[in-house]
Structures are given as structure tokens and as C-alpha cells.
Design a protein around this motif. Structure first.
Motif, mmCIF file in Angstrom:
data_model
loop_
_atom_site.group_PDB
_atom_site.id
_atom_site.type_symbol
_atom_site.label_atom_id
_atom_site.label_comp_id
_atom_site.label_asym_id
_atom_site.label_seq_id
_atom_site.Cartn_x
_atom_site.Cartn_y
_atom_site.Cartn_z
ATOM 1 N N ASP A 161 28.036 63.733 66.643
ATOM 2 C CA ASP A 161 29.334 63.082 66.774
ATOM 3 C C ASP A 161 29.139 61.600 66.476
ATOM 4 O O ASP A 161 29.080 60.761 67.376
ATOM 5 C CB ASP A 161 29.888 63.301 68.187
ATOM 6 C CG ASP A 161 31.278 62.696 68.363
ATOM 7 O OD1 ASP A 161 31.933 62.431 67.340
ATOM 8 O OD2 ASP A 161 31.693 62.490 69.530
ATOM 9 N N ALA A 162 28.974 61.306 65.216
ATOM 10 C CA ALA A 162 28.716 59.928 64.791
ATOM 11 C C ALA A 162 29.158 59.760 63.357
ATOM 12 O O ALA A 162 29.155 60.712 62.570
ATOM 13 C CB ALA A 162 27.229 59.599 64.924
ATOM 14 N N GLU A 163 29.546 58.542 63.018
ATOM 15 C CA GLU A 163 29.925 58.231 61.642
ATOM 16 C C GLU A 163 28.834 57.451 60.927
ATOM 17 O O GLU A 163 28.683 57.574 59.711
ATOM 18 C CB GLU A 163 31.233 57.445 61.626
ATOM 19 C CG GLU A 163 32.438 58.250 62.109
ATOM 20 C CD GLU A 163 33.730 57.468 61.984
ATOM 21 O OE1 GLU A 163 33.670 56.306 61.511
ATOM 22 O OE2 GLU A 163 34.784 58.016 62.352
ATOM 23 N N ALA A 164 28.082 56.651 61.663
ATOM 24 C CA ALA A 164 27.017 55.849 61.071
ATOM 25 C C ALA A 164 25.667 56.506 61.344
ATOM 26 O O ALA A 164 25.478 57.206 62.347
ATOM 27 C CB ALA A 164 27.032 54.439 61.650
ATOM 28 N N GLY A 165 24.701 56.295 60.447
ATOM 29 C CA GLY A 165 23.371 56.834 60.619
ATOM 30 C C GLY A 165 22.695 56.271 61.869
ATOM 31 O O GLY A 165 23.005 55.161 62.309
ATOM 32 N N PHE A 166 21.752 57.046 62.425
ATOM 33 C CA PHE A 166 21.104 56.625 63.665
ATOM 34 C C PHE A 166 19.750 57.318 63.811
ATOM 35 O O PHE A 166 19.492 58.355 63.189
ATOM 36 C CB PHE A 166 21.982 56.956 64.877
ATOM 37 C CG PHE A 166 22.283 58.420 65.056
ATOM 38 C CD1 PHE A 166 21.527 59.212 65.920
ATOM 39 C CD2 PHE A 166 23.320 59.026 64.351
ATOM 40 C CE1 PHE A 166 21.794 60.557 66.083
ATOM 41 C CE2 PHE A 166 23.603 60.372 64.513
ATOM 42 C CZ PHE A 166 22.831 61.147 65.380
ATOM 43 N N ASP A 167 18.894 56.734 64.654
ATOM 44 C CA ASP A 167 17.611 57.324 65.017
ATOM 45 C C ASP A 167 17.778 58.164 66.277
ATOM 46 O O ASP A 167 18.541 57.792 67.184
ATOM 47 C CB ASP A 167 16.571 56.243 65.292
ATOM 48 C CG ASP A 167 16.201 55.454 64.054
ATOM 49 O OD1 ASP A 167 16.318 56.001 62.935
ATOM 50 O OD2 ASP A 167 15.794 54.293 64.201
ATOM 51 N N THR A 168 17.047 59.264 66.345
ATOM 52 C CA THR A 168 17.104 60.104 67.531
ATOM 53 C C THR A 168 15.811 60.893 67.668
ATOM 54 O O THR A 168 14.975 60.886 66.757
ATOM 55 C CB THR A 168 18.320 61.059 67.479
ATOM 56 O OG1 THR A 168 18.479 61.692 68.753
ATOM 57 C CG2 THR A 168 18.135 62.126 66.398
ATOM 58 N N THR A 169 15.662 61.546 68.803
ATOM 59 C CA THR A 169 14.547 62.449 69.052
ATOM 60 C C THR A 169 15.101 63.810 69.413
ATOM 61 O O THR A 169 15.948 63.913 70.308
ATOM 62 C CB THR A 169 13.659 61.924 70.200
ATOM 63 O OG1 THR A 169 13.148 60.645 69.847
ATOM 64 C CG2 THR A 169 12.492 62.858 70.445
ATOM 65 N N ILE A 170 14.666 64.828 68.687
ATOM 66 C CA ILE A 170 15.122 66.194 68.912
ATOM 67 C C ILE A 170 13.898 67.060 69.151
ATOM 68 O O ILE A 170 13.014 67.139 68.289
ATOM 69 C CB ILE A 170 15.938 66.705 67.710
ATOM 70 C CG1 ILE A 170 17.153 65.805 67.481
ATOM 71 C CG2 ILE A 170 16.354 68.153 67.911
ATOM 72 C CD1 ILE A 170 17.938 66.116 66.220
ATOM 73 N N PRO A 171 13.797 67.694 70.301
ATOM 74 C CA PRO A 171 12.574 68.435 70.621
ATOM 75 C C PRO A 171 12.524 69.809 69.956
ATOM 76 O O PRO A 171 13.551 70.414 69.658
ATOM 77 C CB PRO A 171 12.643 68.580 72.138
ATOM 78 C CG PRO A 171 14.103 68.614 72.426
ATOM 79 C CD PRO A 171 14.748 67.707 71.415
ATOM 80 N N TYR A 182 13.780 61.850 64.231
ATOM 81 C CA TYR A 182 14.675 62.022 63.087
ATOM 82 C C TYR A 182 15.453 60.734 62.856
ATOM 83 O O TYR A 182 15.863 60.066 63.810
ATOM 84 C CB TYR A 182 15.721 63.114 63.354
ATOM 85 C CG TYR A 182 15.258 64.527 63.199
ATOM 86 C CD1 TYR A 182 15.492 65.236 62.027
ATOM 87 C CD2 TYR A 182 14.611 65.180 64.247
ATOM 88 C CE1 TYR A 182 15.093 66.554 61.900
ATOM 89 C CE2 TYR A 182 14.197 66.489 64.126
ATOM 90 C CZ TYR A 182 14.441 67.175 62.942
ATOM 91 O OH TYR A 182 14.043 68.474 62.822
ATOM 92 N N HIS A 183 15.690 60.417 61.588
ATOM 93 C CA HIS A 183 16.749 59.487 61.241
ATOM 94 C C HIS A 183 17.877 60.320 60.644
ATOM 95 O O HIS A 183 17.697 60.959 59.592
ATOM 96 C CB HIS A 183 16.310 58.418 60.247
ATOM 97 C CG HIS A 183 17.432 57.481 59.923
ATOM 98 N ND1 HIS A 183 17.829 56.482 60.787
ATOM 99 C CD2 HIS A 183 18.291 57.437 58.871
ATOM 100 C CE1 HIS A 183 18.871 55.849 60.277
ATOM 101 N NE2 HIS A 183 19.173 56.410 59.115
ATOM 102 N N ILE A 184 19.000 60.337 61.328
ATOM 103 C CA ILE A 184 20.165 61.080 60.852
ATOM 104 C C ILE A 184 20.973 60.169 59.938
ATOM 105 O O ILE A 184 21.471 59.125 60.364
ATOM 106 C CB ILE A 184 21.030 61.578 62.024
ATOM 107 C CG1 ILE A 184 20.167 62.325 63.051
ATOM 108 C CG2 ILE A 184 22.162 62.463 61.519
ATOM 109 C CD1 ILE A 184 19.434 63.529 62.498
ATOM 110 N N TYR A 185 21.081 60.549 58.695
ATOM 111 C CA TYR A 185 21.749 59.724 57.681
ATOM 112 C C TYR A 185 23.261 59.953 57.685
ATOM 113 O O TYR A 185 23.721 61.088 57.836
ATOM 114 C CB TYR A 185 21.248 60.096 56.294
ATOM 115 C CG TYR A 185 20.020 59.365 55.830
ATOM 116 C CD1 TYR A 185 20.111 58.120 55.225
ATOM 117 C CD2 TYR A 185 18.754 59.931 55.966
ATOM 118 C CE1 TYR A 185 18.990 57.448 54.768
ATOM 119 C CE2 TYR A 185 17.621 59.275 55.517
ATOM 120 C CZ TYR A 185 17.750 58.030 54.918
ATOM 121 O OH TYR A 185 16.628 57.373 54.463
ATOM 122 N N ASP A 186 24.015 58.893 57.477
ATOM 123 C CA ASP A 186 25.380 59.094 57.008
ATOM 124 C C ASP A 186 25.343 59.101 55.483
ATOM 125 O O ASP A 186 24.428 58.535 54.870
ATOM 126 C CB ASP A 186 26.342 58.039 57.559
ATOM 127 C CG ASP A 186 26.106 56.650 56.997
ATOM 128 O OD1 ASP A 186 26.426 56.417 55.821
ATOM 129 O OD2 ASP A 186 25.591 55.785 57.750
#
Length: 264
Positions: A202-212, A225-229
Motif C-alpha cells: 500500500d504505497a505509491e513511492a518506492g521503499f526499502d523493506t524486510t520480508i522474511p 528488498y527495495h520495492i520499486y515504483d
């Protein structure tokens, strides 16, 4: 989406989960099959597949009796072979268990399966031996941002579900420029990354996250992960030495068909 402590380097992460991860990754993505000129079949990726197939490197010689000891060192007199001619060398960058290297092996003479995880490379070797494409496959443990391959050495590259694991942005862009460097004139690559367009986010801009990744028994192994827009994905491609041939969002991923700079 799970935000946890900073995960270890991606190679260490996938070494820990390699066997279980590989067991859940049996089939090639339809977008990859379409890009390589195959039949993607029915499914949610049909629209993207039809777009990507138009920019694919055509099927190539099925002779797998290639001496892989000289990969990337001598292309002979036809180093400027355009994309509509026989492809000699393909690279599956971030090859994992080799499911896309297997598709490549039916379309090029020699496949290089490259991954930073030695554990995943072992699963790729097991798959190649089991499926009968081991004589076409050379495995290489390598950092995607610094490839030990010669310039202009590769006809076709598949680089999917890997870019988003690199950090920071400079390394992601460097890895894209490495594709431009190793691709021969007339060569093509397919790049993908997880996107904010996926229903999970639920995001419009790219962001860094951790997914196990959850192993049997319940252990959770964090993965960066870097989730790209989509606009950011295109911007990173433009920042690199690649030329963009086509882009599309499919099944929650950004895809781009790319060419070395100046040859699109």
C-alpha cells in the motif's frame, strides 16, 4: 509487509534458505518464456507476455556441445551479430535454482548461471543434472554489480527477481550498467523488480523493506528488498548505461526489455 532488523547480506540469506527456497520455485515465469520467444500459455501475464515477446532474442542453435572454458573471451569474427541471428551466449543473472537457465538452454549454445549464493548454485547444478541441460550450463558465483564477464560477450540476459535485493541504489544502478557492458551489440536483456503495483503493498513511492522467508519449523529468515515504483524503476534504468526498449508492469512486477547503450 514485514519490517524487521537489518538482514544479513543477500548471499548469506539465500545460502541459509537455498534448499527450501528452491523446492518452491519449479516453473519459469511466463514473462521470461515470452521474452525468449516461447509460448507463455494462458494466465494473468498474457498481456505482458505479448508485449515482451516482440522484443525477444529469437530461438538459437540447440547444439549444447560448447566448450565453456572460453566464455566471454573470444566471440570470433561475428561479435556484432544482431538480435535476429543465432544467439551464442545467454546469462541468467540471479539464477537461483536454474529454472530460467533451463529455458535459456533451449535457445542459446551456452548458458552462464550467475548467483551470489553458493547454496542456490548447488540447487541449479542439481536441476541441470536432473533435467539434462548440464552440458550447456556454466555456473558462476558473482556479485551482480561487478560481473567477471568480458565486455560485449553476451547475446541475451535474464535478470529477474534479483535487482530488488541489492542495496543501496548505487549498486542497483551499477548492476544495470554491468548488463550494458556485457551485452553484445544487438543483444537484449529482460530486467524485473518487485513493484508497488503489487496488491501486497500500500504505497505509491518506492521503499526499502524486510520480508522474511519462513523455513520448515517456523524459523524466519529476513530478506532485504527495495520495492520499486514504476517511475523509479524507469529512472534507474535511464541512470545506467542501458537503453530501454520497452517497459510494462505485470503480476506486481516492473519489467523492462533493455539493450546496451546506443543499440536499441
Amino acid at each position: 509487509m514485514d519490517d524487521e532488523a537489518t538482514p544479513p547480506p543477500v548471499g548469506e540469506t539465500y545460502d541459509r534458505i537455498a534448499t527450501h527456497f528452491s523446492s518452491t520455485r519449479e516453473y519459469p515465469w511466463p514473462e521470461v518464456v515470452a521474452f525468449l520467444g516461447g509460448d507463455a500459455g494462458d494466465g494473468p501475464a498474457d498481456e505482458a507476455a505479448s508485449i515482451l515477446s516482440g522484443a525477444a532474442t529469437p530461438e538459437a542453435s540447440q547444439d549444447r556441445g560448447t566448450d565453456t572454458s572460453t566464455i566471454g573471451t573470444d566471440r570470433g569474427d561475428d561479435s556484432d551479430t544482431p538480435a535476429d541471428q543465432t544467439a551464442r551466449v545467454g546469462v541468467d543473472l540471479g539464477c537461483g535454482n536454474g529454472r530460467h537457465a533451463e529455458v535459456l538452454a533451449d535457445r542459446v549454445e551456452t548458458v552462464v548461471g550467475a548467483d551470489v549464493s553458493g547454496g542456490l548454485l548447488r540447487t541449479a547444478r542439481e536441476r541441470a543434472l536432473d533435467r539434462g541441460f548440464d552440458d550447456a550450463l556454466a555456473l558462476l558465483q558473482a556479485d551482480a554489480a561487478s560481473l567477471p564477464l568480458a565486455t560485449d560477450a553476451v547475446d541475451v540476459v535474464v535478470y529477474v527477481a534479483t535487482l530488488h535485493h541489492l542495496r543501496p541504489r548505487d549498486r542497483r544502478v551499477a548492476s544495470l550498467s554491468e548488463l550494458a557492458r556485457v551485452l553484445a551489440p544487438g543483444g537484449r536483456g529482460l530486467v524485473s523488480a518487485w513493484s508497488t503495483a503489487h496488491d501486497r503493498f500500500d504505497a505509491e513511492a518506492g521503499f526499502d523493506t524486510t520480508i522474511p522467508w519462513t523455513l520448515p519449523g517456523g524459523e524466519r529468515v529476513p530478506r532485504y528488498y527495495h520495492i520499486y515504483d514504476p517511475a523509479e524503476f524507469a529512472a534507474d534504468l535511464r541512470e545506467s548505461d542501458l537503453q530501454i526498449v520497452d517497459t510494462v508492469v505485470s503480476s506486481g512486477n516492473c519489467y523492462a526489455v533493455v539493450a546496451p547503450g546506443g543499440s536499441a
